[in-house]
Design an enzyme around this catalytic site. Structure first.
Site, PDB file in Angstrom:
ATOM      1  N   CYS A   1       2.190 -34.642   5.963  1.00 19.06           N
ATOM      2  CA  CYS A   1       2.062 -34.394   4.525  1.00 19.06           C
ATOM      3  C   CYS A   1       2.174 -32.884   4.484  1.00 19.06           C
ATOM      4  CB  CYS A   1       0.868 -34.962   3.838  1.00 19.06           C
ATOM      5  SG  CYS A   1       0.469 -34.337   2.386  1.00 19.06           S
TER       6      CYS A   1
ATOM      7  N   LYS B   1     -30.599 -20.800  -9.387  1.00 21.35           N
ATOM      8  CA  LYS B   1     -29.577 -20.455 -10.547  1.00 21.35           C
ATOM      9  C   LYS B   1     -29.951 -20.725 -11.820  1.00 21.35           C
ATOM     10  CE  LYS B   1     -26.404 -18.699  -7.865  1.00 21.35           C
ATOM     11  NZ  LYS B   1     -24.776 -18.715  -7.802  1.00 21.35           N
TER      12      LYS B   1
ATOM     13  N   ASP C   1       1.026  -1.067  -0.045  1.00 23.52           N
ATOM     14  CA  ASP C   1       0.080   0.018   0.072  1.00 23.52           C
ATOM     15  C   ASP C   1       0.893   1.179   0.023  1.00 23.52           C
ATOM     16  OD1 ASP C   1      -2.655  -1.136   2.155  1.00 23.52           O
ATOM     17  OD2 ASP C   1      -1.864  -1.730   0.293  1.00 23.52           O
TER      18      ASP C   1
ATOM     19  N   LYS D   1     -32.130 -12.518  -9.181  1.00 19.70           N
ATOM     20  CA  LYS D   1     -30.854 -12.520  -8.206  1.00 19.70           C
ATOM     21  C   LYS D   1     -29.853 -11.469  -9.119  1.00 19.70           C
ATOM     22  CE  LYS D   1     -27.901 -15.117  -5.561  1.00 19.70           C
ATOM     23  NZ  LYS D   1     -26.590 -14.542  -5.921  1.00 19.70           N
TER      24      LYS D   1
ATOM     25  N   CYS E   1       0.134 -40.079  -2.952  1.00 17.45           N
ATOM     26  CA  CYS E   1       0.006 -38.613  -2.744  1.00 17.45           C
ATOM     27  C   CYS E   1       1.078 -37.623  -3.103  1.00 17.45           C
ATOM     28  CB  CYS E   1      -0.308 -38.394  -1.217  1.00 17.45           C
ATOM     29  SG  CYS E   1      -0.475 -36.556  -0.750  1.00 17.45           S
TER      30      CYS E   1
ATOM     31  N   SER F   1     -25.806 -15.751   3.510  1.00 17.69           N
ATOM     32  CA  SER F   1     -25.865 -16.148   2.057  1.00 17.69           C
ATOM     33  C   SER F   1     -27.096 -16.848   1.862  1.00 17.69           C
ATOM     34  CB  SER F   1     -24.454 -17.080   1.679  1.00 17.69           C
ATOM     35  OG  SER F   1     -23.587 -16.904   2.294  1.00 17.69           O
ATOM     36  N   LEU F   2     -27.065 -17.259   0.480  1.00 12.92           N
ATOM     37  CA  LEU F   2     -28.636 -18.156   0.201  1.00 12.92           C
ATOM     38  C   LEU F   2     -28.162 -19.353  -0.337  1.00 12.92           C
ATOM     39  CD1 LEU F   2     -30.208 -15.454  -2.341  1.00 12.92           C
ATOM     40  CD2 LEU F   2     -31.198 -16.330  -0.308  1.00 12.92           C
TER      41      LEU F   2
ATOM     42  N   CYS G   1       3.044 -36.033  -1.644  1.00  9.04           N
ATOM     43  CA  CYS G   1       4.085 -36.334  -0.478  1.00  9.04           C
ATOM     44  C   CYS G   1       4.726 -37.204  -0.735  1.00  9.04           C
ATOM     45  CB  CYS G   1       3.511 -35.700   0.900  1.00  9.04           C
ATOM     46  SG  CYS G   1       2.290 -37.202   1.231  1.00  9.04           S
TER      47      CYS G   1
ATOM     48  N   ASP H   1       0.901   4.190  -2.814  1.00  9.01           N
ATOM     49  CA  ASP H   1       0.451   5.549  -2.316  1.00  9.01           C
ATOM     50  C   ASP H   1       1.517   6.634  -2.742  1.00  9.01           C
ATOM     51  OD1 ASP H   1      -1.347   4.954   0.838  1.00  9.01           O
ATOM     52  OD2 ASP H   1      -1.910   4.916  -1.481  1.00  9.01           O
TER      53      ASP H   1
HETATM   54  S1  IVH Z   1     -32.016 -12.258  -0.290  1.00 14.44           S
HETATM   55  C1  IVH Z   1     -29.961 -14.075   3.488  1.00 14.44           C
HETATM   56  N1  IVH Z   1     -32.464 -11.233  -2.753  1.00 14.44           N
HETATM   57  O1  IVH Z   1     -27.261 -12.594  -3.214  1.00 14.44           O
HETATM   58  C2  IVH Z   1     -29.673 -13.581   2.349  1.00 14.44           C
HETATM   59  N2  IVH Z   1     -30.478 -11.692  -2.200  1.00 14.44           N
HETATM   60  O2  IVH Z   1     -26.066 -15.195  -2.036  1.00 14.44           O
HETATM   61  C3  IVH Z   1     -30.987 -12.850   2.011  1.00 14.44           C
HETATM   62  N3  IVH Z   1     -28.816 -10.866  -3.852  1.00 14.44           N
HETATM   63  O3  IVH Z   1     -25.910 -11.645  -0.143  1.00 14.44           O
HETATM   64  C4  IVH Z   1     -30.654 -12.319   0.245  1.00 14.44           C
HETATM   65  N4  IVH Z   1     -30.460 -10.323  -5.595  1.00 14.44           N
HETATM   66  O4  IVH Z   1     -26.054 -10.013  -2.105  1.00 14.44           O
HETATM   67  C5  IVH Z   1     -31.807 -11.727  -1.967  1.00 14.44           C
HETATM   68  N5  IVH Z   1     -33.307 -10.505  -4.785  1.00 14.44           N
HETATM   69  C6  IVH Z   1     -32.415 -10.777  -3.907  1.00 14.44           C
HETATM   70  C7  IVH Z   1     -30.963 -10.645  -4.266  1.00 14.44           C
HETATM   71  C8  IVH Z   1     -30.028 -11.059  -3.534  1.00 14.44           C
HETATM   72  C9  IVH Z   1     -29.072 -10.679  -5.011  1.00 14.44           C
HETATM   73  C10 IVH Z   1     -27.348 -11.431  -3.361  1.00 14.44           C
HETATM   74  C11 IVH Z   1     -27.335 -10.809  -1.859  1.00 14.44           C
HETATM   75  C12 IVH Z   1     -26.994 -11.982  -0.985  1.00 14.44           C
HETATM   76  C13 IVH Z   1     -26.466 -13.046  -2.193  1.00 14.44           C
HETATM   77  C14 IVH Z   1     -26.701 -14.512  -1.594  1.00 14.44           C
END
Ligand code: IVH
Length: 677
Positions: A432, A309, A35, A119, A403, A84-85, A405, A39
């Site tokens: 290993c 997806k 960094d 999404k 492996c 996350s989802l 190793c 800079d």
């Molecule tokens: S609902 C508990 N709705 O996907 C999380 N997420 O993999 C509920 N994302 O971190 C998330 N479009 O950044 C939700 N219509 C949508 C979304 C969405 C994009 C992203 C979001 C989340 C990630 C999860």
């Protein structure tokens, strides 16, 4: 005096250098200078510009977007985690998602209302409003702690800074996805690999004036904390916030039934290429917020939503060679090195072949023409082999039995099914060096010690220099040696020191997860932490005598089975593991595991269930007990306080045993009363 020409050349060289390092940092995510050096380079360019104004006409630092932040952002804990989802890839996954929800809620034929949204493939952020004023804006970070990027978020004109409406919740937290439109990205193509990277890079600018130069947009999709809570449906929430001035996605829809999910998925997939922003699937959410609350979440993702997806993008290429990789559990994974090919906008040169059996089943050989697919961030997979294009000379691939190793590998047999595991493993553990390195990478990763600045490449580098050979070495790093390494300067060393020092205070469950016992993931680590409570108790596993006793009590724990118990026993039967774990503990301050709620209805009570309830699944009953301070055990013993008996098919033997041991029995009617009290 230098000639004008010379000055110009020197200036252009520095600008070129700066652009190179911007690309290394943002696009490749692998900075090569510290960094501090970065800079200094910027400062030199700026000084040249001031001294020789004619340079501004040639190029100017002010127009270079993607300047790297000069220092880190303040870290702030989220009011409620940003999870996350879970991912679904086909209709079977969707059916499973639907079934699990119905089971959890114990619903029979009732239809569940769903809310579907595109999404957005961007960067998530959370906006916190107090009495209508935007007071905080955080990035997701590791899901629990985010970075304060308020000033950068404020540059997005469509984000309300003040909401002037009567009857607004005192605290309103809006979760959203920040992105760059496809057209706007066209102008930034040279600097970033894709729109998502560009949005991320822009949000990470230390100087918000830099962020303001990039046209960021957003869609609001959810909430964190709202006080007082006044919504009962996701659809209703989105409608209301859209009225308040937030941008919500116009393609969202309320639907019921699996068929409608497929229809919606297809419809949005067909629109994908014509949309002005990148999407990578749809998100399905249970519309009723009350049901969402009942469903709750696992440690990573809510049970009430899933990302469905779009099908993975595919490409054809050729296998140059097959090599093996060793994972932290010793698993040997074959990897195909392929002729570089672009799949979904990313150049791919490796694809996983999973395991020995997969290679045999598909008869994959070196030199084969193959189809690969890439879904999300996971490593691309080999889908099929085009046998017609195979060379007549080609030979079957012989899987190595050793492996990297040099150690022998084995295929374990499942104790119950007696079936041989598909995965071959090296069993040398820390002995290993390939396993050891992977274990270190796991320890520093986000869900474990979460040490910023100690990425995979750095671990490899520090390993080669013998700076880190085992976990405790992380806390005894020789910084004077690191200072002389290419890419390390004062600022980055300072940041690393801080990150390491912060990671020394760790919760027991994270510690248990970090040491990398096979079959002990985040959920199991939490269950174990709840059982042991403190590192002192956990350390009793080191001693053979106390270990045996402890392991036999683990049988009682709901969620821990024979596989986990065997694995814990294996781990601590290895003296190297014990030595390494002990040495690591000495460096740390490990916090006791606080049971989330000890003051609830079931405070410190140990309960067990038998039989089904009319309106509630076993999983939900368990969650309620745990959220109210109690523990759910898996077997009957004297330790139990209550046996809760559901009306539907309870086990007579359990009831008899409970009676014999004088354990209080609670019938379904009574259970309902307790819950409503
Ligand atoms: S609902 C508990 N709705 O996907 C999380 N997420 O993999 C509920 N994302 O971190 C998330 N479009 O950044 C939700 N219509 C949508 C979304 C969405 C994009 C992203 C979001 C989340 C990630 C999860």
């Amino acid at each position: 005096m230098k000639s004008k020409n010379k000055i110009e050349q020197e200036f252009l060289k520095k600008i070129k250098n700066l652009k190179k390092h911007n690309k290394l940092y943002y696009t490749d995510d692998s900075p090569k200078i510290s960094d501090y050096k970065y800079d200094s380079l910027k400062k030199e360019i700026k000084e040249l510009e001031i001294k020789h104004p004619f340079l501004k006409k040639i190029s100017s630092i002010d127009n270079i977007i993607g300047a790297k932040p000069s220092s880190k952002f303040e870290k702030i804990e989220h009011l409620t985690p940003m999870l996350s989802l879970s991912n679904s890839f086909d209709i079977n996954d969707i059916n499973d998602f639907h079934k699990k929800i119905k089971n959890f809620l114990n619903l029979k034929n009732e239809k569940i209302e769903l809310f579907c949204e595109p999404k957005i493939d961007g960067i998530s952020a959370t906006l916190i409003y107090e009495n209508g004023n935007l007071i905080k804006g955080l990035s997701r970070g590791d899901g629990f702690t985010g970075e304060n990027i308020l000033e950068n978020l404020k540059t997005i004109t469509s984000i309300p800074k003040k909401i002037d409406t009567k009857n607004l919740p005192e605290l309103l937290e809006i979760r959203c996805e920040i992105f760059i439109g496809k057209n706007d990205f066209n102008n930034l193509k040279d600097k970033f690999a894709n729109p998502r990277n560009a949005a991320g890079g822009s949000l990470r600018q230390k100087n918000s004036e830099e962020t303001a130069k990039i046209p960021l947009k957003y869609f609001a999709y959810g909430f964190g904390i709202i006080r007082p809570m006044e919504f009962s449906k996701q659809s209703e929430f989105l409608k209301k916030i859209s009225e308040l001035g937030f941008i919500t996605n116009p393609l969202s829809e309320k639907i019921t039934g699996i068929d409608s999910i497929e229809k919606y998925h297809k419809k949005i997939d067909n629109m994908r290429s014509s949309l002005e922003y990148d999407i990578d699937g749809i998100v399905l959410k249970i519309n009723d917020l009350n049901l969402q609350k009942r469903l709750g979440s696992t440690s990573n993702s809510p049970r009430w939503a899933t990302a469905y997806k779009f099908s993975a993008e595919k490409a054809t290429t050729r296998i140059k060679t097959i090599s093996i990789q060793v994972g932290r559990t010793g698993a040997i994974t074959p990897v195909a090195k392929v002729d570089p090919v672009t799949v979904g906008g990313v150049v791919v040169s490796n694809a996983t072949l999973h395991n020995e059996d997969e290679i045999k089943r598909k008869d994959i050989r070196i030199g084969d023409t193959i189809q690969i697919q890439r879904a999300g961030d996971v490593i691309p997979q080999v889908v099929s082999v085009d046998i017609k294009k195979r060379d007549a000379e080609s030979k079957k691939f012989i899987f190595p039995t050793k492996c990297l190793c040099g150690g022998l590998t084995i295929k374990e047999k499942n104790k119950i099914t007696k079936k041989e595991d598909a995965v071959r493993r090296c069993v040398k553990g820390y002995a290993c060096e390939f396993i050891a390195k992977e274990k270190l990478k796991h320890i520093v990763s986000k869900d474990a010690f979460n040490i910023d600045g100690l990425g995979k490449k750095v671990i490899d580098q520090f390993w080669d220099l013998s700076l880190i050979k085992e976990p405790s070495d992380i806390f005894e790093l020789n910084f004077s040696k690191i200072k002389n390494l290419e890419g390390w300067g004062e600022v980055s060393i300072d940041n690393l020191k801080k990150a390491i020092s912060n990671s020394k205070i760790i919760k027991l469950d994270k510690f248990i997860f970090s040491i990398g016992i096979r079959h002990i993931g985040q959920e199991n680590a939490k269950i174990l932490a709840g059982f042991f409570g403190s590192i002192k108790e956990f350390s009793k596993l080191f001693d053979l005598k106390t270990r045996e006793k402890l392991l036999s009590s683990l049988v009682d724990l709901d969620g821990i089975g024979g596989t986990q118990i065997d694995s814990i026993n294996n781990f601590f039967s290895n003296t190297t593991n014990i030595r390494i774990t002990k040495k690591l503990i000495e460096k740390l301050e490990i916090n006791n595991f606080a049971i989330r709620n000890t003051s609830g209805k079931f405070s410190n009570k140990k309960m067990m269930f038998t039989g089904g309830f009319q309106n509630m699944s076993r999983s939900e009953a368990k969650t309620i007990v745990e959220n109210n301070g109690g523990k759910v055990l898996g077997t009957i013993s004297k330790k139990l306080d209550f046996l809760v008996v559901g009306d539907s098919k309870p086990t007579k033997k359990k009831i008899d045993q409970a009676k014999e041991l004088n354990i209080k029995i609670i019938l379904e009617k009574e259970w309902k009363k307790i819950l409503n009290s």
